[in-house]
Design a protein around this motif. Structure first.
Motif, PDB file in Angstrom:
ATOM      1  N   GLU A   4       0.829  -1.209   0.000  1.00  0.00           N
ATOM      2  CA  GLU A   4       0.000   0.000   0.000  1.00  0.00           C
ATOM      3  C   GLU A   4       0.861   1.256   0.000  1.00  0.00           C
ATOM      4  O   GLU A   4       0.568   2.221  -0.712  1.00  0.00           O
ATOM      5  N   LYS A   6       3.991   1.468  -1.062  1.00  0.00           N
ATOM      6  CA  LYS A   6       4.648   1.529  -2.370  1.00  0.00           C
ATOM      7  C   LYS A   6       3.710   2.115  -3.415  1.00  0.00           C
ATOM      8  O   LYS A   6       4.112   2.962  -4.224  1.00  0.00           O
ATOM      9  N   ALA A   7       2.449   1.686  -3.412  1.00  0.00           N
ATOM     10  CA  ALA A   7       1.468   2.191  -4.370  1.00  0.00           C
ATOM     11  C   ALA A   7       1.244   3.688  -4.167  1.00  0.00           C
ATOM     12  O   ALA A   7       1.124   4.449  -5.140  1.00  0.00           O
ATOM     13  N   LYS A   8       1.200   4.118  -2.914  1.00  0.00           N
ATOM     14  CA  LYS A   8       1.018   5.535  -2.616  1.00  0.00           C
ATOM     15  C   LYS A   8       2.211   6.352  -3.127  1.00  0.00           C
ATOM     16  O   LYS A   8       2.032   7.423  -3.712  1.00  0.00           O
ATOM     17  N   GLN A  69       9.429   0.705  -8.080  1.00  0.00           N
ATOM     18  CA  GLN A  69       8.965  -0.292  -9.062  1.00  0.00           C
ATOM     19  C   GLN A  69       9.934  -1.467  -9.157  1.00  0.00           C
ATOM     20  O   GLN A  69       9.494  -2.593  -9.387  1.00  0.00           O
TER      21      GLN A  69
END
Length: 72
Positions: A4, A6-8, A69
């Motif tokens: 979560e 990392k996605a943010k 990524q």
């Protein structure tokens, strides 16, 4: 680092790049509100940024995005 978080980070990097261009820089504070409402996540990102990777205070958003990524 949690998926979560990392996605943010990727989302914030994408937003900053779209707003200000490919060479925009940011600090790890860019991923958090001005109010410290999640100190554990702040420390997790600060540790990754400062201790693990020894990054400067400001880094290019595209660099940070790529680094995150690469860990997916």
């Amino acid at each position: 680092m949690s998926p979560e978080l990392k996605a943010k980070i990727i989302a914030v990097c994408d937003k900053k790049i779209a707003q200000k261009g490919e060479n925009v820089g940011l600090s790890f504070y860019a991923f958090f509100a001005n109010k410290n409402d999640n100190p554990a996540a702040l420390m997790e990102v600060a540790t990754w940024w400062i201790q693990t990777h020894q990054l400067d205070h400001f880094e290019k958003a595209k660099t940070i995005k790529q680094m995150i990524q690469d860990t997916l």
